[in-house]
Design a protein around this motif. Structure first.
Motif, mmCIF file in Angstrom:
data_model
loop_
_atom_site.group_PDB
_atom_site.id
_atom_site.type_symbol
_atom_site.label_atom_id
_atom_site.label_comp_id
_atom_site.label_asym_id
_atom_site.label_seq_id
_atom_site.Cartn_x
_atom_site.Cartn_y
_atom_site.Cartn_z
ATOM 1 N N ILE A 81 28.843 25.823 -20.195
ATOM 2 C CA ILE A 81 27.746 26.138 -19.277
ATOM 3 C C ILE A 81 28.253 26.302 -17.849
ATOM 4 O O ILE A 81 27.826 27.210 -17.127
ATOM 5 N N CYS A 82 29.188 25.465 -17.433
ATOM 6 C CA CYS A 82 29.713 25.534 -16.066
ATOM 7 C C CYS A 82 30.556 26.785 -15.824
ATOM 8 O O CYS A 82 30.875 27.102 -14.676
ATOM 9 N N GLN A 83 30.929 27.500 -16.870
ATOM 10 C CA GLN A 83 31.717 28.718 -16.732
ATOM 11 C C GLN A 83 30.850 29.984 -16.740
ATOM 12 O O GLN A 83 31.372 31.087 -16.599
ATOM 13 N N LEU A 84 29.526 29.806 -16.881
ATOM 14 C CA LEU A 84 28.653 30.971 -16.988
ATOM 15 C C LEU A 84 28.436 31.657 -15.642
ATOM 16 O O LEU A 84 28.405 31.024 -14.584
ATOM 17 N N VAL A 106 26.720 31.805 -10.044
ATOM 18 C CA VAL A 106 27.675 30.927 -10.730
ATOM 19 C C VAL A 106 27.113 29.503 -10.753
ATOM 20 O O VAL A 106 26.452 29.063 -9.804
ATOM 21 N N VAL A 107 27.379 28.788 -11.824
ATOM 22 C CA VAL A 107 26.907 27.410 -11.959
ATOM 23 C C VAL A 107 27.722 26.503 -11.047
ATOM 24 O O VAL A 107 28.949 26.441 -11.139
ATOM 25 N N ARG A 108 27.061 25.819 -10.150
ATOM 26 C CA ARG A 108 27.726 24.866 -9.264
ATOM 27 C C ARG A 108 27.632 23.456 -9.821
ATOM 28 O O ARG A 108 28.580 22.675 -9.713
ATOM 29 N N ASP A 109 26.501 23.120 -10.399
ATOM 30 C CA ASP A 109 26.313 21.752 -10.903
ATOM 31 C C ASP A 109 25.389 21.804 -12.109
ATOM 32 O O ASP A 109 24.415 22.561 -12.134
ATOM 33 N N PHE A 110 25.727 21.002 -13.101
ATOM 34 C CA PHE A 110 24.891 20.922 -14.296
ATOM 35 C C PHE A 110 24.832 19.483 -14.761
ATOM 36 O O PHE A 110 25.857 18.802 -14.847
#
Length: 372
Positions: free
Chosen positions: A25-28, A114-118
């Motif tokens: 998910i953080c690479q999406l 871009v995903v910064r935090d999940f």
């Protein structure tokens, strides 16, 4: 990198959420914010919770960061719990400070989000899987569902039956992501988006008012009733007794069951002779030239002149209510009502009528001119 770039909703549909890790998910990367929310909402549905949009960071009037959170994130503001003059009890608390979220930012290099935090940790008990579809962010009608509902409504199928048909297509009610109430809400929403009859009529009247004109209408039923019962025409105007301060004119009669039938109606901006002449001519056009034998009005001078000009051979008479009002207001005796009503509504030949009239005038001891 392309395998982690979400370009369309079809890409979201291809994702296996059951095998999706936090690292994945953080690479999406998402080409727009709408896809980022749709991804997180689809992910939440597989994990049995609901999401909502939260804070944004704006730079130079453009959104550069966006947070999507669990629907239980945060707490209700205290001011909502202590409102003065509250009529109803506050709704049950649904927020419990859950930290689950998806935080994205715009990367100018890749021109994507871009995903910064999940975070995928919840501090409350999630719903059972079969009820996840009814959570707020998942409970919605798709465009194909709405389109099919509208087509079925057009042929007279009721909303409950439409709901049952859609459930059958989905393999059961447990697979439908909305309720019957959602369908009714959608129908109401569509109606609000259309201009209502009043709005359309007032817009038309404003256009006519700019040209100093009026509006008259009747339908097929009115024309049929007039053809059968239009020998006697009642012609009355309600004098601006409505919120728009326009005179409403009603053409009516009585059928063979002694029931009132409406031949037509009009809204006029004034009550000049020329307006009533125009109105009666429109009635003649709509009724294929048939003129009434008798016309009953309240005695308005402009009406009387217009009737003489348009209905050349018609007998113009005052209505019974106005006759009675004139009689009782000029002859202040209690017995007048019963005797005058019997005389006015009795089926007498001319000679008999004149005799009874003279008897009544003699009984009350008044002159003829005092009656009117």
């Amino acid at each position: 990198m392309d395998q982690y770039r979400i370009k369309s909703w079809e890409d979201i549909g291809k994702i296996d959420f059951s095998g999706l890790s936090m690292k994945n998910i953080c690479q999406l990367h998402f080409v727009d914010l709408g896809l980022a929310f749709e991804f997180y909402n689809s992910y939440a549905k597989t994990r049995d919770f609901s999401v909502r949009k939260s804070r944004s960071r704006i730079v130079n009037e453009k959104v550069r960061e966006k947070a999507y959170v669990c629907s239980c994130e945060g707490y209700r503001l205290e001011k909502w719990n202590h409102m003065k003059n509250r009529v109803r009890e506050p709704k049950p608390e649904t927020r419990c400070g859950c930290m689950s979220k998806l935080h994205v930012f715009f990367d100018a290099v890749t021109e994507s989000w871009v995903v910064r935090d999940f975070c995928d940790e919840h501090n409350y008990e999630l719903v059972v899987p079969k009820l996840a579809r009814m959570l707020r962010s998942h409970k919605k009608m798709t465009e194909p569902d709405i389109s099919q509902m509208n087509h079925m409504k057009e042929v007279g199928i009721s909303i409950p039956n439409i709901f049952g048909s859609l459930a059958s297509q989905c393999g059961g009610y447990e697979n439908v992501n909305f309720s019957i109430k959602d369908m009714h809400n959608q129908v109401a929403k569509q109606r609000r988006q259309l201009p209502d009859d009043l709005t359309s009529a007032m817009a038309y009247l404003k256009t006519l008012a700019a040209r100093d004109q009026n509006i008259f209408w009747c339908d097929g039923r009115c024309q049929l009733d007039y053809d059968l019962f239009g020998d006697v025409l009642a012609f009355d105007a309600t004098y601006k007794k409505n919120r728009y301060r326009l005179s409403v004119v009603i053409f009516s009669g009585v059928n063979h069951h002694n029931q009132i039938v409406v031949f037509g109606a009009a809204i006029v901006s004034n009550e000049r002779k020329s307006t009533y002449v125009w109105l009666l001519k429109q009635l003649l056009i709509a009724m294929k030239g048939k003129t009434p034998t008798s016309v009953i009005t309240d005695g308005h001078p402009s009406m009387a002149i217009a009737i003489q000009e348009v209905f050349l051979n018609a007998h113009h008479r005052l209505c019974a209510w106005h006759l009675m009002r004139n009689a009782t207001s000029n002859i202040h005796k209690p017995q007048i009502t019963k005797m005058f009503t019997k005389l006015m509504l009795g089926d007498y030949e001319l000679g008999v009528f004149e005799q009874k009239w003279e008897e009544m005038v003699g009984f009350f001891g008044v002159e003829d001119q005092e009656w009117m």
